[in-house]
Design a protein around this motif. Structure first.
Motif, PDB file in Angstrom:
ATOM      1  N   GLN A   1     -42.655-140.528 -33.263  1.00 53.22           N
ATOM      2  CA  GLN A   1     -43.298-141.089 -32.070  1.00 53.22           C
ATOM      3  C   GLN A   1     -42.304-141.108 -30.915  1.00 53.22           C
ATOM      4  O   GLN A   1     -41.157-141.497 -31.101  1.00 53.22           O
ATOM      5  CB  GLN A   1     -43.798-142.499 -32.362  1.00 53.22           C
ATOM      6  N   PRO A   2     -42.764-140.699 -29.742  1.00 54.07           N
ATOM      7  CA  PRO A   2     -41.842-140.684 -28.599  1.00 54.07           C
ATOM      8  C   PRO A   2     -41.557-142.095 -28.093  1.00 54.07           C
ATOM      9  O   PRO A   2     -42.251-143.046 -28.439  1.00 54.07           O
ATOM     10  CB  PRO A   2     -42.597-139.881 -27.546  1.00 54.07           C
ATOM     11  N   ARG A   3     -40.522-142.224 -27.304  1.00 51.20           N
ATOM     12  CA  ARG A   3     -40.209-143.492 -26.656  1.00 51.20           C
ATOM     13  C   ARG A   3     -40.101-143.232 -25.155  1.00 51.20           C
ATOM     14  O   ARG A   3     -39.950-142.081 -24.739  1.00 51.20           O
ATOM     15  CB  ARG A   3     -38.900-144.062 -27.203  1.00 51.20           C
ATOM     16  N   PRO A   4     -40.173-144.304 -24.358  1.00 51.55           N
ATOM     17  CA  PRO A   4     -40.099-144.086 -22.910  1.00 51.55           C
ATOM     18  C   PRO A   4     -38.737-143.521 -22.497  1.00 51.55           C
ATOM     19  O   PRO A   4     -37.723-143.848 -23.104  1.00 51.55           O
ATOM     20  CB  PRO A   4     -40.286-145.485 -22.319  1.00 51.55           C
ATOM     21  N   ARG A   5     -38.730-142.662 -21.509  1.00 51.95           N
ATOM     22  CA  ARG A   5     -37.484-142.173 -20.922  1.00 51.95           C
ATOM     23  C   ARG A   5     -37.468-142.599 -19.473  1.00 51.95           C
ATOM     24  O   ARG A   5     -38.541-142.592 -18.841  1.00 51.95           O
ATOM     25  CB  ARG A   5     -37.414-140.646 -20.993  1.00 51.95           C
ATOM     26  N   PRO A   6     -36.353-142.895 -18.816  1.00 49.73           N
ATOM     27  CA  PRO A   6     -35.006-142.945 -19.365  1.00 49.73           C
ATOM     28  C   PRO A   6     -34.827-144.124 -20.325  1.00 49.73           C
ATOM     29  O   PRO A   6     -35.687-144.990 -20.316  1.00 49.73           O
ATOM     30  CB  PRO A   6     -34.135-143.100 -18.109  1.00 49.73           C
ATOM     31  N   PRO A   7     -33.718-144.194 -21.069  1.00 49.26           N
ATOM     32  CA  PRO A   7     -32.626-143.207 -21.048  1.00 49.26           C
ATOM     33  C   PRO A   7     -33.028-141.895 -21.697  1.00 49.26           C
ATOM     34  O   PRO A   7     -33.728-141.880 -22.694  1.00 49.26           O
ATOM     35  CB  PRO A   7     -31.527-143.890 -21.871  1.00 49.26           C
ATOM     36  N   TYR A   8     -32.561-140.819 -21.101  1.00 48.12           N
ATOM     37  CA  TYR A   8     -32.826-139.489 -21.626  1.00 48.12           C
ATOM     38  C   TYR A   8     -31.893-139.198 -22.798  1.00 48.12           C
ATOM     39  O   TYR A   8     -30.809-139.780 -22.888  1.00 48.12           O
ATOM     40  CB  TYR A   8     -32.638-138.440 -20.524  1.00 48.12           C
ATOM     41  N   PRO A   9     -32.322-138.276 -23.684  1.00 44.20           N
ATOM     42  CA  PRO A   9     -31.454-137.943 -24.819  1.00 44.20           C
ATOM     43  C   PRO A   9     -30.063-137.488 -24.398  1.00 44.20           C
ATOM     44  O   PRO A   9     -29.112-137.631 -25.168  1.00 44.20           O
ATOM     45  CB  PRO A   9     -32.213-136.806 -25.518  1.00 44.20           C
ATOM     46  N   ALA A  10     -29.946-136.943 -23.182  1.00 46.10           N
ATOM     47  CA  ALA A  10     -28.626-136.504 -22.717  1.00 46.10           C
ATOM     48  C   ALA A  10     -27.635-137.665 -22.715  1.00 46.10           C
ATOM     49  O   ALA A  10     -26.432-137.467 -22.854  1.00 46.10           O
ATOM     50  CB  ALA A  10     -28.736-135.913 -21.321  1.00 46.10           C
ATOM     51  N   GLU A  11     -28.163-138.893 -22.554  1.00 47.90           N
ATOM     52  CA  GLU A  11     -27.284-140.064 -22.604  1.00 47.90           C
ATOM     53  C   GLU A  11     -27.442-140.824 -23.910  1.00 47.90           C
ATOM     54  O   GLU A  11     -26.467-141.303 -24.480  1.00 47.90           O
ATOM     55  CB  GLU A  11     -27.615-141.018 -21.444  1.00 47.90           C
ATOM     56  N   TYR A  12     -28.690-140.992 -24.340  1.00 48.70           N
ATOM     57  CA  TYR A  12     -28.968-141.795 -25.516  1.00 48.70           C
ATOM     58  C   TYR A  12     -29.937-141.022 -26.390  1.00 48.70           C
ATOM     59  O   TYR A  12     -31.133-141.079 -26.201  1.00 48.70           O
ATOM     60  CB  TYR A  12     -29.564-143.140 -25.069  1.00 48.70           C
ATOM     61  N   GLY A  13     -29.377-140.248 -27.319  1.00 48.04           N
ATOM     62  CA  GLY A  13     -30.236-139.370 -28.120  1.00 48.04           C
ATOM     63  C   GLY A  13     -30.169-139.705 -29.586  1.00 48.04           C
ATOM     64  O   GLY A  13     -30.390-140.850 -29.987  1.00 48.04           O
ATOM     65  N   LEU A  14     -29.819-138.708 -30.392  1.00 44.65           N
ATOM     66  CA  LEU A  14     -29.775-138.875 -31.841  1.00 44.65           C
ATOM     67  C   LEU A  14     -28.781-139.973 -32.210  1.00 44.65           C
ATOM     68  O   LEU A  14     -27.619-139.920 -31.812  1.00 44.65           O
ATOM     69  CB  LEU A  14     -29.379-137.538 -32.471  1.00 44.65           C
ATOM     70  N   TRP A  15     -29.233-140.942 -32.981  1.00 42.11           N
ATOM     71  CA  TRP A  15     -28.428-142.110 -33.372  1.00 42.11           C
ATOM     72  C   TRP A  15     -27.719-142.746 -32.170  1.00 42.11           C
ATOM     73  O   TRP A  15     -26.575-143.201 -32.262  1.00 42.11           O
ATOM     74  CB  TRP A  15     -27.423-141.732 -34.474  1.00 42.11           C
ATOM     75  N   GLY A  16     -28.411-142.705 -31.033  1.00 41.44           N
ATOM     76  CA  GLY A  16     -27.871-143.352 -29.837  1.00 41.44           C
ATOM     77  C   GLY A  16     -26.772-142.586 -29.127  1.00 41.44           C
ATOM     78  O   GLY A  16     -26.171-143.090 -28.179  1.00 41.44           O
ATOM     79  N   GLN A  17     -26.493-141.371 -29.578  1.00 42.25           N
ATOM     80  CA  GLN A  17     -25.398-140.601 -28.970  1.00 42.25           C
ATOM     81  C   GLN A  17     -25.946-139.551 -27.999  1.00 42.25           C
ATOM     82  O   GLN A  17     -27.092-139.113 -28.135  1.00 42.25           O
ATOM     83  CB  GLN A  17     -24.591-139.891 -30.067  1.00 42.25           C
ATOM     84  N   PRO A  18     -25.103-139.115 -27.042  1.00 33.76           N
ATOM     85  CA  PRO A  18     -25.548-138.060 -26.121  1.00 33.76           C
ATOM     86  C   PRO A  18     -25.950-136.807 -26.893  1.00 33.76           C
ATOM     87  O   PRO A  18     -25.210-136.360 -27.770  1.00 33.76           O
ATOM     88  CB  PRO A  18     -24.300-137.789 -25.271  1.00 33.76           C
ATOM     89  N   THR A  19     -27.103-136.289 -26.576  1.00 33.79           N
ATOM     90  CA  THR A  19     -27.651-135.191 -27.364  1.00 33.79           C
ATOM     91  C   THR A  19     -28.233-134.108 -26.469  1.00 33.79           C
ATOM     92  O   THR A  19     -28.969-134.397 -25.519  1.00 33.79           O
ATOM     93  CB  THR A  19     -28.765-135.725 -28.298  1.00 33.79           C
ATOM     94  N   LEU A  20     -27.890-132.879 -26.772  1.00 36.16           N
ATOM     95  CA  LEU A  20     -28.443-131.742 -26.051  1.00 36.16           C
ATOM     96  C   LEU A  20     -29.555-131.128 -26.887  1.00 36.16           C
ATOM     97  O   LEU A  20     -29.336-130.782 -28.044  1.00 36.16           O
ATOM     98  CB  LEU A  20     -27.351-130.689 -25.810  1.00 36.16           C
ATOM     99  N   ILE A  21     -30.747-131.011 -26.316  1.00 40.93           N
ATOM    100  CA  ILE A  21     -31.848-130.385 -27.046  1.00 40.93           C
ATOM    101  C   ILE A  21     -32.280-129.134 -26.300  1.00 40.93           C
ATOM    102  O   ILE A  21     -32.662-129.201 -25.130  1.00 40.93           O
ATOM    103  CB  ILE A  21     -33.055-131.335 -27.191  1.00 40.93           C
ATOM    104  N   ASN A  22     -32.178-127.997 -26.960  1.00 39.49           N
ATOM    105  CA  ASN A  22     -32.646-126.748 -26.375  1.00 39.49           C
ATOM    106  C   ASN A  22     -33.579-126.052 -27.352  1.00 39.49           C
ATOM    107  O   ASN A  22     -33.433-126.178 -28.567  1.00 39.49           O
ATOM    108  CB  ASN A  22     -31.470-125.809 -26.057  1.00 39.49           C
ATOM    109  N   ASN A  23     -34.500-125.316 -26.770  1.00 39.25           N
ATOM    110  CA  ASN A  23     -35.457-124.566 -27.566  1.00 39.25           C
ATOM    111  C   ASN A  23     -34.808-123.301 -28.156  1.00 39.25           C
ATOM    112  O   ASN A  23     -33.762-122.861 -27.686  1.00 39.25           O
ATOM    113  CB  ASN A  23     -36.633-124.237 -26.631  1.00 39.25           C
ATOM    114  N   VAL A  24     -35.402-122.739 -29.181  1.00 40.43           N
ATOM    115  CA  VAL A  24     -34.874-121.548 -29.864  1.00 40.43           C
ATOM    116  C   VAL A  24     -34.600-120.411 -28.882  1.00 40.43           C
ATOM    117  O   VAL A  24     -33.509-119.837 -28.854  1.00 40.43           O
ATOM    118  CB  VAL A  24     -35.871-121.056 -30.941  1.00 40.43           C
ATOM    119  N   GLU A  25     -35.620-120.106 -28.057  1.00 38.54           N
ATOM    120  CA  GLU A  25     -35.468-118.946 -27.176  1.00 38.54           C
ATOM    121  C   GLU A  25     -34.374-119.184 -26.134  1.00 38.54           C
ATOM    122  O   GLU A  25     -33.664-118.258 -25.740  1.00 38.54           O
ATOM    123  CB  GLU A  25     -36.812-118.633 -26.499  1.00 38.54           C
TER     124      GLU A  25
END
Lengths: 563, 172
Positions: free
Chosen positions: A305-329
């Motif tokens: 389930q999604p959560r409200p942004r911000p904070p964006y994953p770039a600051e608060y992502g996986l396990w609360g750490q900065p996270t970069l998410i990019n698509n396969v292509e």
């Protein structure tokens, strides 16, 4: 630093030099489902039975693109151009092996001097159908992992990011957010532990480019992720793959193992201090997990389930750490950009959309399959030249892009160049690149209802507008589809679209009305034609007859009701 | 540090539990391995029953509500045993355009079940998929794990007939 790669490349070239002929069998999911593995076995046996194994090899390769004509087999020789065979069966093995030295087998021959093959520009798919996805040696021999070594030995993380910014690359998952900007934000975020996530949760029905890249060239994704990890300062990456793609998962697992063996993943990559590990996380069938915060929840082992942004994953992502998410292509474009420079990439495409885009052609089109073209290629060229036109001799009515978040583009806009902005201007989106061609027999109301049913089922239930709104919109569309709608329903439908779009928590809800809005915009007469007189009588309003497609008469009934 | 209860005994001495244990071990008995563990349970046992959910919850030291929540949230997990044979019909856009809804209706009425159900004799489970990613071959269905593309009504019916008949012959 490059010695290890050169060694492997040399060994690979030596071991293949003795083969004057190579028979390639497509082993991606499309052709595999037509038993291309049995074809490969039959060809191998036939080559051995004729004692040709000293100079002819049979190997499995990734997707060759023209899925409609599968299973596909190609023959490379050192004297003549590649020969492509279509609709191959295991029984054809003797004929193909028999024709190795002579002219091609006429009844199976698939001409390659046609627009489908000649108009494409391959960057993401450059290795697809050309290398064996299960052998890292072949990837390395095709310049694989040189970009990673270049990045970690010759460039600073900031220089890597600058190159991505210069390339103008934008997110290929649908949003089109500038990739360089995303990388910069994560790089600047404070935190010792950062993560790179590859979003391989390709949920749009009708899009299969990510599956194909993962199955055909998995090392390209690992290399892109490692470069991203170096640029933003992450040591761990996750690939989140759909549970529906078992073949892609198997190939990725093999690729990760091989990359570790040649020291392109793991600790001390290529003798440097840089360490990067990659793990696979499996999805379990939830469209919403393509949304980045839902995807993170799913990796953490929770309901997606999604959560409200911000904070964006770039600051608060996986396990609360900065996270970069990019698509396969997106990640598949990284290695070529680092190898050839950002300016080279930016020289392709349009002013705001650079590079190439992979599209999955499906629906009522002759050449269903996977293509890659420069951004800005007109729809007409994609559908009629590369795609071979509408199947069954019908007329193109509309093209659906962007899946359940996109819209239907009517045939009169076929000359539109395809890029992020022009598709948005038409009320659709680029999306992940699925392109479904519909002929005159398709009912646009039914198409809208189909997508709404999809969004209704896939709504995660967290926010009310999406959970309840999609159900009501679906019920309304159901009425239109059964020709039981009243004029009031049209007004209600439009109000609901507006409300759900503006008040939903995540992209799923915010874009769920798009297929309805775009069909209302271009095919309003079909909705009006579905309003029955009986239902209209109930409200004492007579709908205007579905006369033309221009604005004035289209809007008439809704305005009557509203006033 | 949260307590970790790695030594929970499996519900039975069925050897398949060892595969499940191995999956949890590979993820260090961490809760984020939950989805992967449930995948393994389903692959090994065919579906997720109450017993297995309780066992996984105890082993990963996760609340049962989370385990149940996850297993009902994701479409791929099933809390009911599947039939002897399965037919998965793809309802992706390309398959939709190429006439899959009509084919699905025909199958539903022939076997008297709705999508997502199993025939009363436990022979056939009829399932749907959002998109199998084989759009180039639309319409597509999967019969007992093998994909069939460019499917036509007659072929679909005869594949189903064959699948369910083989067992009747064997039983007789």
């Amino acid at each position: 630093m490059y010695e290890r790669l050169e060694e492997i490349t040399l060994a690979e070239q030596e071991s293949t030099a003795r083969f004057s002929h190579t028979v390639n069998v497509c082993m991606a999911a499309g052709c595999m489902s037509s038993r291309s593995d049995a074809i490969k076995d039959a060809l191998t046996k036939e080559v051995e039975a004729n004692g040709l194994e000293r100079w002819c090899r049979v190997r499995g390769v990734g997707c060759m693109g023209l899925c409609a004509h599968g299973p596909l087999v190609s023959v490379d020789t050192d004297q003549s151009a590649e020969t492509l065979y279509q609709y191959v069966t295991p029984d054809d093995a003797p004929a193909i092996v028999g024709a190795l030295e002579g002219p091609p087998v006429e009844r199976l021959h698939c001409p390659t001097n046609v627009p489908f093959f000649q108009r494409q520009k391959k960057i993401v798919l450059e290795n697809s159908g050309r290398i064996d996805p299960e052998r890292v040696e072949e990837y390395i021999a095709a310049d694989g992992y040189t970009a990673l070594i270049k990045a970690i030995t010759e460039m600073s993380p900031a220089e890597v990011i600058d190159e991505i910014i210069a390339s103008g690359l934008r997110g290929r998952g649908g949003g089109g957010y500038p990739t360089g900007l995303k990388w910069t934000t994560v790089a600047k975020s404070e935190g010792d532990t950062k993560y790179v996530i590859c979003n391989a949760d390709e949920g749009d029905p009708g899009a299969f480019m990510d599956r194909s890249v993962l199955e055909s060239d998995p090392h390209r994704i690992l290399e892109g992720m490692a470069i991203a990890g170096y640029a933003i300062g992450a040591g761990q990456g996750y690939i989140y793959v759909r549970g529906e793609y078992p073949l892609a998962v198997a190939r990725l697992k093999t690729a990760i193992r091989q990359a570790r063996r040649v020291n392109m993943l793991g600790s001390g990559i290529a003798g440097t201090q840089f360490a990067f590990h990659v793990d696979i996380r499996l999805g379990a069938g939830a469209f919403v997990c393509g949304e980045e915060t839902a995807l993170i929840a799913s990796i953490e082992g929770k309901r997606g389930q999604p959560r409200p942004r911000p904070p964006y994953p770039a600051e608060y992502g996986l396990w609360g750490q900065p996270t970069l998410i990019n698509n396969v292509e997106t990640l598949a474009n990284v290695a070529p950009i680092i190898r050839n420079g950002g300016d080279w990439y930016a020289s392709l495409g349009t002013a705001k959309s650079k590079g190439t885009k992979v599209f999955a052609l499906a629906g009522s089109i002759n050449n269903t399959g996977l293509i890659e073209v420069p951004m800005g290629t007109p729809l007409r060229e994609i559908i009629y030249e590369i795609g071979g036109g509408v199947s069954g001799g019908g007329q193109c009515k509309a093209i659906q892009t962007g899946g359940p978040s996109g819209g239907c583009i009517p045939a009169e806009f076929l000359d539109t160049p395809v890029d992020y902005e022009s598709l948005a201007a038409l009320g659709s989106i680029m999306g992940s690149g699925g392109m479904i061609v519909m002929d005159e027999s398709a009912s646009m109301v039914d198409v809208a209802r189909y997508f709404m049913e999809f969004c209704m089922t896939e709504s995660c239930g967290r926010c009310v507008p999406c959970r309840v709104g999609t159900v009501h919109m679906h019920n309304l569309l159901d009425k239109f589809s059964h020709h039981e709608a009243a004029p009031r329903d049209l007004v209600l439908l439009e109000k609901l679209c507006d409300m759900v779009r503006n008040t939903s928590l995540c992209g799923l809800g915010q874009t769920a009305p798009n297929p309805v809005l775009s069909t209302l915009r271009y095919f309003r007469h079909e909705y009006i034609a579905a309003i029955t007189e009986e239902a209209a009588d109930l409200y004492a309003i007579t709908p205007a007859p579905p006369t033309s497609r221009n604005g004035a008469t289209q809007h008439a009934p809704a305005q009557e009701v509203a006033s | 540090m949260p307590l970790r209860n790695e030594k929970v005994d499996p519900p039975s001495d069925d050897k398949r539990w060892r595969i499940v244990q191995a999956t949890m071990q590979r993820n260090g008995f961490e809760r984020d391995g939950l989805i992967e563990t449930l995948h393994t349970v389903q692959e090994s046992f065919g579906f997720l029953d109450d017993e297995s959910l309780r066992y996984v919850a105890a082993s990963l030291n996760a609340p049962l509500s989370q385990v149940y929540g996850v297993s009902t949230f994701y479409h791929l997990f099933s809390l009911k045993p599947a039939g002897q044979h399965t037919c998965v019909v793809c309802l992706g856009t390309a398959c939709y355009i190429k006439g899959m809804p009509a084919m699905l209706k025909q199958i539903e009425s022939r076997y008297g079940i709705k999508a997502g159900e199993t025939t009363p004799d436990g022979q056939l489970s009829l399932l749907t998929a959002r998109c199998l990613g084989a759009c180039g071959l639309a319409p597509v269905a999967v019969f007992d794990g093998s994909i069939a593309g460019k499917l036509e009504m007659g072929e679909a019916m005869s594949r189903l007939q064959e699948m369910t008949e083989v067992d009747h012959v064997r039983e007789a």
